[in-house]
Design a protein around this motif. Structure first.
Motif, short mmCIF file in Angstrom:
data_model
loop_
_atom_site.label_atom_id
_atom_site.label_comp_id
_atom_site.label_asym_id
_atom_site.label_seq_id
_atom_site.Cartn_x
_atom_site.Cartn_y
_atom_site.Cartn_z
N THR A 1 -34.21 -16.23 -2.16
CA THR A 1 -33.07 -16.75 -1.40
C THR A 1 -31.84 -16.95 -2.29
OG1 THR A 1 -34.56 -17.87 0.15
CG2 THR A 1 -32.28 -18.64 0.09
N LEU A 2 -32.08 -17.38 -3.53
CA LEU A 2 -30.96 -17.66 -4.44
C LEU A 2 -30.36 -16.41 -5.06
CD1 LEU A 2 -32.28 -20.81 -6.36
CD2 LEU A 2 -30.45 -20.73 -4.66
N VAL A 3 -31.14 -15.34 -5.19
CA VAL A 3 -30.67 -14.15 -5.91
C VAL A 3 -29.33 -13.63 -5.38
CG1 VAL A 3 -31.14 -11.70 -6.34
CG2 VAL A 3 -32.91 -13.40 -6.79
N PRO A 4 -29.14 -13.46 -4.06
CA PRO A 4 -27.85 -12.94 -3.58
C PRO A 4 -26.66 -13.87 -3.84
CG PRO A 4 -29.54 -12.76 -1.87
CD PRO A 4 -30.08 -13.66 -2.93
N HIS A 5 -26.93 -15.15 -4.04
CA HIS A 5 -25.86 -16.14 -4.16
C HIS A 5 -25.50 -16.46 -5.61
CE1 HIS A 5 -26.23 -16.78 0.16
NE2 HIS A 5 -27.54 -16.97 -0.01
N VAL A 6 -26.50 -16.57 -6.48
CA VAL A 6 -26.22 -17.00 -7.86
C VAL A 6 -26.60 -15.94 -8.88
CG1 VAL A 6 -26.51 -19.43 -7.23
CG2 VAL A 6 -28.47 -18.16 -8.13
N GLY A 7 -27.23 -14.85 -8.46
CA GLY A 7 -27.65 -13.82 -9.40
C GLY A 7 -29.09 -14.01 -9.84
N MET A 8 -29.65 -12.93 -10.38
CA MET A 8 -31.07 -12.92 -10.75
C MET A 8 -31.37 -13.92 -11.86
SD MET A 8 -33.96 -11.15 -10.01
CE MET A 8 -33.50 -9.52 -9.43
N ARG A 9 -30.51 -14.01 -12.86
CA ARG A 9 -30.79 -14.89 -13.99
C ARG A 9 -30.86 -16.35 -13.57
NH1 ARG A 9 -26.69 -16.76 -18.67
NH2 ARG A 9 -26.08 -18.02 -16.87
N ASP A 10 -29.83 -16.82 -12.87
CA ASP A 10 -29.81 -18.23 -12.50
C ASP A 10 -30.87 -18.55 -11.45
OD1 ASP A 10 -27.77 -18.64 -14.26
OD2 ASP A 10 -26.16 -18.56 -12.77
N ALA A 11 -31.20 -17.58 -10.60
CA ALA A 11 -32.29 -17.80 -9.64
C ALA A 11 -33.62 -17.98 -10.37
CB ALA A 11 -32.37 -16.63 -8.66
N LEU A 12 -33.82 -17.18 -11.41
CA LEU A 12 -35.05 -17.30 -12.20
C LEU A 12 -35.09 -18.64 -12.93
CD1 LEU A 12 -37.65 -16.18 -13.41
CD2 LEU A 12 -36.26 -14.95 -15.11
N VAL A 13 -33.97 -19.05 -13.50
CA VAL A 13 -33.93 -20.34 -14.19
C VAL A 13 -34.24 -21.48 -13.22
CG1 VAL A 13 -32.38 -22.00 -15.31
CG2 VAL A 13 -32.37 -19.60 -16.03
N THR A 14 -33.69 -21.42 -12.01
CA THR A 14 -33.95 -22.47 -11.02
C THR A 14 -35.43 -22.52 -10.65
OG1 THR A 14 -31.73 -22.17 -10.12
CG2 THR A 14 -33.31 -23.33 -8.75
N ALA A 15 -36.04 -21.35 -10.46
CA ALA A 15 -37.47 -21.32 -10.13
C ALA A 15 -38.31 -21.87 -11.28
CB ALA A 15 -37.90 -19.89 -9.80
N LEU A 16 -37.92 -21.58 -12.50
CA LEU A 16 -38.66 -22.10 -13.66
C LEU A 16 -38.53 -23.62 -13.75
CD1 LEU A 16 -37.75 -19.39 -16.32
CD2 LEU A 16 -40.02 -19.81 -15.34
N LEU A 17 -37.36 -24.15 -13.46
CA LEU A 17 -37.18 -25.60 -13.48
C LEU A 17 -37.99 -26.27 -12.37
CD1 LEU A 17 -33.37 -25.84 -14.29
CD2 LEU A 17 -35.30 -26.24 -15.84
N ALA A 18 -38.12 -25.58 -11.22
CA ALA A 18 -38.98 -26.10 -10.16
C ALA A 18 -40.43 -26.14 -10.61
CB ALA A 18 -38.83 -25.25 -8.90
N GLN A 19 -40.85 -25.09 -11.33
CA GLN A 19 -42.21 -25.10 -11.89
C GLN A 19 -42.36 -26.25 -12.87
OE1 GLN A 19 -43.19 -22.09 -14.69
NE2 GLN A 19 -45.38 -22.53 -14.67
N LEU A 20 -41.33 -26.51 -13.66
CA LEU A 20 -41.38 -27.59 -14.64
C LEU A 20 -41.62 -28.93 -13.95
CD1 LEU A 20 -41.06 -28.12 -17.69
CD2 LEU A 20 -38.65 -28.51 -17.28
N ALA A 21 -41.04 -29.12 -12.77
CA ALA A 21 -41.28 -30.36 -12.03
C ALA A 21 -42.75 -30.49 -11.66
CB ALA A 21 -40.41 -30.38 -10.77
#
Length: 477
Positions: free
Chosen positions: A440-460
């Motif tokens: 969902t985030l890829v079209p809005h923030v780009g692949m890199r930032d979408a991946l970082v966000t998903a990784l931070l969610a995993q960190l939670a």
């Protein structure tokens, strides 16, 4: 003159020796435990090739993953109950044979929907086979041998998740005999044949001493509960979130509540429901399950997202995308071998330490993504993947050991079914939630930032696992 009296002891048949799972038998059941988990993850790096070859859209490709995972999760507890009822070795052999046949059907599927149907059948056969593994270990081992077997089971499970993704990339790129992506399924066939030969010779028959009939209402309601949650979450984004997805999610708490009410009523009436609330009252099982959920959600979400990001964003082929996680697999293997000794010395604090180590590894991956994107590969991901693999190895095998530590052998099938269902449902939930967030985030923030966000969610999720582990008793049997 007195008569000679024959005592009952003279005609009493000898007591049957308890079943014993030897070394080769343990290897066989662990091989079977690896197969379903490898197959859950092996398709991640094969999805682009499957989509191109079968002209399959994104929604159908998600069903290739979700159909297997949902069928697997829905039927696992029933598989454990049937093993208790008809014999675990018998269900193990039948489930393994069916897994081989359905793998062959996946590899020969002529079209996308045929592959989806075969994957659903493959998940169902895995659900018949896998619960018998833990139940057999619980019923045919004891003391230090059981502790070692449970540690090896947990190590096998964790390693299989990473190895499946690596193996998938290698097989797709190798294009064995022109099979392309089909090799990721066909490779199961010779493995299953070898496993069946070994199982006939080395796996003892065990069953519950007083098996209960199948809980029909509980089975139906558990299936509906998991379906109403997992199907809309896995298919909703690709389908554009139609009305049925929201109605399904709204129905989930009511169906789950009805399931719990039926199970409590059966338990109080003296019957054995599919998921006995009295079994969930076992502290080690309840606490272990609470820890397995956030761990598995984060793990599967990470594996799914990283496979997409490396291939579609960083432009890596299937082999480099798979091998980027090789350090995680290698470190997981060697760290898990030290797990039993660490647990014997430090108890459940090893799980807490593992969550801290994994958190450090995830943060290192986040830094690598931010600094090196899109030029990611084995080198840039190596430090984070290796540290995260060590942390995972300190958690997963020991969490599984905690869950089953106080389950009596007579309820081993039910206990193993509950544990693996929880794990598998959480794995499917992780792909659905973190995968949906990422895409969902890829079209809005780009692949890199979408991946970082998903990784931070995993960190939670990693942090939650660590906090919950502080409530575990120090000693683990």
């Amino acid at each position: 003159m007195s008569e000679t009296v024959t005592t009952p002891l003279a005609v009493r048949p000898p007591t049957a020796a308890p079943p014993v799972l030897g070394g080769l038998g343990l290897f066989t059941v662990l091989l079977a435990a690896a197969l379903p988990l490898v197959d859950f993850f092996i398709v991640n790096v094969a999805l682009p090739a499957i989509g191109t070859d079968l002209a399959a859209g994104e929604a159908v490709l998600e069903l290739v993953v979700a159909g297997y995972g949902v069928a697997y999760a829905v039927l696992l507890v029933l598989g454990g109950r049937l093993g208790d009822l008809f014999g675990r070795r018998r269900l193990f052999l039948g489930g393994m044979a069916a897994f081989g046949l359905t793998s062959l059907a996946c590899g020969l599927a002529p079209g996308a929907w045929g592959l989806v149907a075969a994957r659903i059948a493959q998940g169902a056969s895995a659900a018949a086979m896998l619960p018998q593994v833990l139940a057999t270990i619980q019923a045919a081992t004891a003391g230090p041998r059981r502790a070692r077997a449970m540690s090896l089971y947990g190590a096998t499970a964790g390693l299989s998740m990473v190895a499946g993704q690596i193996l998938g990339g290698v097989l797709v790129a190798a294009d064995v005999a022109g099979t392309g992506w089909r090799a990721v399924f066909l490779v199961n066939v010779p493995v299953v044949l070898a496993g069946l030969v070994l199982a006939v010779r080395c796996v003892p028959e065990t069953r519950a001493p007083r098996p209960e009939a199948v809980d029909g209402p509980g089975t139906v309601l558990l299936a509906l509960s998991l379906l109403t949650l997992l199907v809309p979450l896995t298919e909703g984004r690709a389908a554009g979130w139609p009305l049925w997805t929201w109605l399904s999610l709204a129905a989930f708490p009511f169906v789950a509540g009805a399931f719990w009410a039926v199970e409590r009523r059966a338990d109080r009436a003296g019957r054995t429901p599919l998921v006995p609330p009295s079994l969930l009252a076992t502290p080690s099982l309840r606490r272990g399950l609470l820890l397995i959920v956030p761990f598995s959600v984060g793990f599967s979400g990470f594996m799914f997202v990283i496979a997409l990001a490396l291939q579609q964003g960083a432009g890596l082929g299937p082999v480099p995308a798979g091998l980027a996680l090789a350090p995680m697999a290698v470190v997981f293997l060697f760290t898990s071998l030290a797990g039993p000794r660490l647990i014997a010395r430090h108890g459940s604090r090893v799980v807490t330490a593992g969550s801290v180590v994994q958190a450090v590894g995830v943060l290192l991956i986040v830094l690598a993504v931010r600094q090196d994107w899109p030029h990611l590969g084995v080198g840039s991901l190596l430090p984070g993947a290796a540290v995260a693999g060590a942390g995972q190895a300190l958690q997963l095998p020991n969490l599984m050991r905690i869950v089953m530590s106080e389950v009596p052998p007579a309820r081993a099938g039910v206990g193993s079914g509950v544990m693996v269902t929880t794990q598998q449902s959480a794995l499917a939930l992780g792909v659905a939630t973190l995968g949906t967030l990422f895409l969902t985030l890829v079209p809005h923030v780009g692949m890199r930032d979408a991946l970082v966000t998903a990784l931070l969610a995993q960190l939670a999720g990693v942090a939650l696992t660590g906090l919950l582990s502080l409530r575990l008793p120090r000693d683990i049997r």
